[in-house]
Scaffold this motif. Structure first.
Motif, PDB file in Angstrom:
ATOM      1  N   VAL A  87      -7.225  -1.340  -5.226  1.00 28.20           N
ATOM      2  CA  VAL A  87      -6.166  -0.350  -4.999  1.00 28.20           C
ATOM      3  C   VAL A  87      -4.957  -0.641  -5.884  1.00 28.20           C
ATOM      4  O   VAL A  87      -4.388   0.269  -6.506  1.00 28.20           O
ATOM      5  N   SER A  88      -4.555  -1.914  -5.968  1.00 24.96           N
ATOM      6  CA  SER A  88      -3.395  -2.276  -6.799  1.00 24.96           C
ATOM      7  C   SER A  88      -3.660  -2.004  -8.274  1.00 24.96           C
ATOM      8  O   SER A  88      -2.822  -1.428  -8.984  1.00 24.96           O
ATOM      9  N   GLN A  89      -4.836  -2.414  -8.738  1.00 24.13           N
ATOM     10  CA  GLN A  89      -5.144  -2.319 -10.164  1.00 24.13           C
ATOM     11  C   GLN A  89      -5.551  -0.914 -10.604  1.00 24.13           C
ATOM     12  O   GLN A  89      -5.721  -0.668 -11.795  1.00 24.13           O
ATOM     13  N   ILE A  91       0.839  -1.204   0.000  1.00 21.32           N
ATOM     14  CA  ILE A  91       0.000   0.000   0.000  1.00 21.32           C
ATOM     15  C   ILE A  91       0.872   1.251   0.000  1.00 21.32           C
ATOM     16  O   ILE A  91       0.614   2.212  -0.748  1.00 21.32           O
ATOM     17  N   GLN A  92       1.904   1.244   0.819  1.00 22.56           N
ATOM     18  CA  GLN A  92       2.806   2.404   0.857  1.00 22.56           C
ATOM     19  C   GLN A  92       3.468   2.631  -0.501  1.00 22.56           C
ATOM     20  O   GLN A  92       3.527   3.765  -0.998  1.00 22.56           O
ATOM     21  N   TRP A  93       3.927   1.564  -1.137  1.00 20.80           N
ATOM     22  CA  TRP A  93       4.610   1.704  -2.425  1.00 20.80           C
ATOM     23  C   TRP A  93       3.643   2.148  -3.517  1.00 20.80           C
ATOM     24  O   TRP A  93       4.012   2.931  -4.403  1.00 20.80           O
ATOM     25  N   LEU A  94       2.414   1.688  -3.461  1.00 19.58           N
ATOM     26  CA  LEU A  94       1.417   2.117  -4.453  1.00 19.58           C
ATOM     27  C   LEU A  94       1.120   3.614  -4.291  1.00 19.58           C
ATOM     28  O   LEU A  94       0.927   4.324  -5.285  1.00 19.58           O
ATOM     29  N   LYS A  95       1.076   4.084  -3.052  1.00 19.79           N
ATOM     30  CA  LYS A  95       0.871   5.517  -2.819  1.00 19.79           C
ATOM     31  C   LYS A  95       2.036   6.318  -3.375  1.00 19.79           C
ATOM     32  O   LYS A  95       1.836   7.358  -4.033  1.00 19.79           O
ATOM     33  N   LEU A  96       3.265   5.853  -3.124  1.00 20.91           N
ATOM     34  CA  LEU A  96       4.441   6.548  -3.653  1.00 20.91           C
ATOM     35  C   LEU A  96       4.450   6.510  -5.181  1.00 20.91           C
ATOM     36  O   LEU A  96       4.815   7.497  -5.836  1.00 20.91           O
ATOM     37  N   LEU A  97       4.034   5.381  -5.744  1.00 22.06           N
ATOM     38  CA  LEU A  97       3.959   5.261  -7.195  1.00 22.06           C
ATOM     39  C   LEU A  97       2.948   6.251  -7.767  1.00 22.06           C
ATOM     40  O   LEU A  97       3.206   6.903  -8.797  1.00 22.06           O
TER      41      LEU A  97
END
Length: 277
Positions: free
Chosen positions: A167-169, A120-126
């Motif tokens: 969230v991922s997709q 989740i943290q990495w997806l937010k940063l992405l």
């Protein structure tokens, strides 16, 4: 602890090695690290939280001809500039004169207990193009508990679909590349694992902040067996109009709603500053 498996993971990850930084999360004793280096990677930085593994990893660092360095730290809190700086120092020591990387690959066998918060943290940063995710081409090849991998990659109407799927997709194309049996680990866990690759969508579906989308899907999936009409009516009968505005069939259950529609709903809720329960 089976190098045939780690070699296979690296091969299937399809790492682009030209002017690339490979960031490994939680290398442990370094078996996956060795497979990454054996693939020809020239700039590998590992972040390891457990100090007991550092001496072994430092030996690997010394034998890597300047292609590998290890940082003691927690990937959830480490300053990403430290990771990038370590990679650029490798380039500089090898005679390179670059100030950034064209490709960044995040690779790791994630601890099952913190894998979801990390993702989740990495997806937010992405979504913000921040930290190591600010480069033009980034990918993640990550090992999860099989059940979590199923949720990340589940499409609409899949029984495994949930908050993590949407969230991922919303920002990535997510797909499994390799299943790893429990017998491949020491000590042996109770469940199998799967490696999921996430690559940023050329045109992300996300229109709001990722935090808003996460709030929306958490609200919806709290009552995953109910129809959306019932979920929204229990919140506020007038809010059913939001579903109609997004052309979402109110008789659907949350798992049947496409990611694009959830993103549209989150955007409207954020723009109008609507407070969810």
């Amino acid at each position: 602890m089976d190098k045939n498996i780690t070699d296979k993971i690296v091969s299937l990850a399809g790492l682009e090695l030209d002017n690339a930084l490979c960031v490994e999360v939680g290398p442990g004793p370094g078996l996956l690290t060795r497979s990454i280096l054996d693939s020809g990677a020239r700039n590998v930085v590992a972040v390891e939280k457990d100090a007991r593994f550092i001496p072994t990893l430092e030996q690997l660092q010394e034998a890597s001809d300047g292609r590998f360095s290890v940082l003691l730290g927690d990937m959830l809190t480490i300053d990403h500039s430290q990771i990038i700086r370590s990679g650029l120092e490798q380039k500089s020591n090898a005679g390179g004169n670059i100030k950034s990387f064209d490709n960044v690959h995040l690779v790791g066998n994630l601890p099952f207990g913190v894998a979801t918060p990390m993702l989740i943290q990495w997806l937010k940063l992405l979504s913000l193009k921040s930290g190591i995710f600010g480069t033009s081409n980034v990918s993640m090849s990550l090992m999860f508990q099989k059940e979590v991998g199923d949720r990340i990659t589940a499409g609409a109407s899949d029984s495994a679909r949930g908050r993590l799927s949407v969230v991922s997709q919303s920002v990535c194309d997510a797909f499994k590349i390799y299943n790893v049996p429990a017998s491949g680990f020491v000590p042996r866990p109770k469940v199998d694992a799967t490696v999921v690759q996430l690559r940023p969508l050329e045109k992300p579906l996300l229109k709001s902040s990722l935090g808003t989308l996460e709030h929306v899907v958490r609200f919806a999936f709290m009552k995953r067996r109910k129809m959306l009409a019932r979920i929204f009516k229990d919140w506020d009968p007038q809010r059913i109009a939001l579903l109609e505005e997004c052309e979402i069939d109110p008789t659907l259950r949350p798992q049947d709603v496409p990611t694009e529609k959830f993103c549209q709903l989150a955007y409207i809720i954020e723009q109008r500053d609507i407070k969810l329960p």
